[in-house]
Design an enzyme around this catalytic site. Sequence first.
Site, short mmCIF file in Angstrom:
data_model
loop_
_atom_site.label_atom_id
_atom_site.label_comp_id
_atom_site.label_asym_id
_atom_site.label_seq_id
_atom_site.Cartn_x
_atom_site.Cartn_y
_atom_site.Cartn_z
N SER A 180 0.83 -1.21 0.00
CA SER A 180 0.00 0.00 0.00
C SER A 180 0.87 1.26 0.00
CB SER A 180 -0.90 0.03 1.24
OG SER A 180 -1.80 -1.05 1.24
N1 SAH Z 1 -1.14 -4.80 3.92
C1 SAH Z 1 -0.39 -5.04 2.69
C2 SAH Z 1 -1.15 -4.55 1.47
C3 SAH Z 1 -1.44 -5.69 0.60
S1 SAH Z 1 -2.52 -5.47 -0.78
C4 SAH Z 1 1.00 -4.45 2.77
O1 SAH Z 1 1.32 -3.77 3.76
O2 SAH Z 1 1.81 -4.71 1.89
C5 SAH Z 1 -3.89 -6.48 -0.26
C6 SAH Z 1 -3.60 -7.93 0.02
O3 SAH Z 1 -4.84 -8.55 0.37
C7 SAH Z 1 -3.05 -8.72 -1.17
O4 SAH Z 1 -1.85 -9.32 -0.81
C8 SAH Z 1 -4.14 -9.78 -1.43
O5 SAH Z 1 -3.64 -11.02 -1.87
C9 SAH Z 1 -4.81 -9.89 -0.06
N2 SAH Z 1 -6.17 -10.43 -0.04
C10 SAH Z 1 -7.17 -10.25 -0.94
N3 SAH Z 1 -8.28 -10.90 -0.53
C11 SAH Z 1 -7.98 -11.52 0.65
C12 SAH Z 1 -8.70 -12.36 1.57
N4 SAH Z 1 -9.97 -12.70 1.35
N5 SAH Z 1 -8.05 -12.79 2.67
C13 SAH Z 1 -6.77 -12.46 2.92
N6 SAH Z 1 -6.04 -11.68 2.09
C14 SAH Z 1 -6.63 -11.21 0.96
#
Ligand code: SAH
Length: 217
Positions: free
Chosen positions: A67
Amino acid sequence: MLKLEDRAVHKGQRRALVKTIQQKGIKDPAVLKAMETLPRHFFFDSALHSHAYEDKAFPIGEGQTISQPFTVAYQTELLEVMPGDKILEIGTGSGYQAAILYLLGAEVHSIEYQKKLYEKVRKFLPKLGIDVRFYYGDGTRGLPSAAPFDKIIVTAGAPVVPKELLKQLAVGGILVIPVGDRTTQKMLKLTKKTNKQIIREELDSFAFVPLLGEEGW
Ligand code: SAH
């Protein structure tokens, strides 16, 4: 060989980034300090290190992103993290957000839906001395085995607020989740006053990757 070097140039870039975030409206000194402490370039491929201190989201593989720093600060500030809080994060991704929560003194549980990202992050974060509990699975179901949580943060864009997450939030707890369509979402802050009363605040617009799974897209 993993090369983790935090040089003066990185520290300088980090200070500048924190200043930018502050100018965009983030006030919580503990959040700003955690972001100034944690080397964001450690979460990037070395070829992309020069981009690590731009206030932008970046690809981390599997079609997912780390993010934007402002977004991490914004969601973290809304969570009002207290040392000792038990926090559930949905969407581990790079592990950066989880690491920030850990630095604020929380007990962090983080779920990821993409197996490769989960495998990568659970090996990597302990090398930074960061102790987070990682899980592989669908975060829209929450994590009943460790519930209730003082705080829950969803870092992917949801079509609705998953019912299980509200159920697994402690009384007095806060859930921060972006809800909307697949391209833009409004940040929601839900505070569970009692088992029957939830206060809902609708805040700014963001563009997250989609939340998948049972109560996702
Ligand atoms: N918090 C992260 C941002 C990641 S982007 C950081 O600091 O880098 C969002 C993430 O959510 C992605 O890795 C995606 O694979 C995950 N995601 C999407 N749907 C999900 C679900 N149902 N359960 C867990 N993770 C999920």
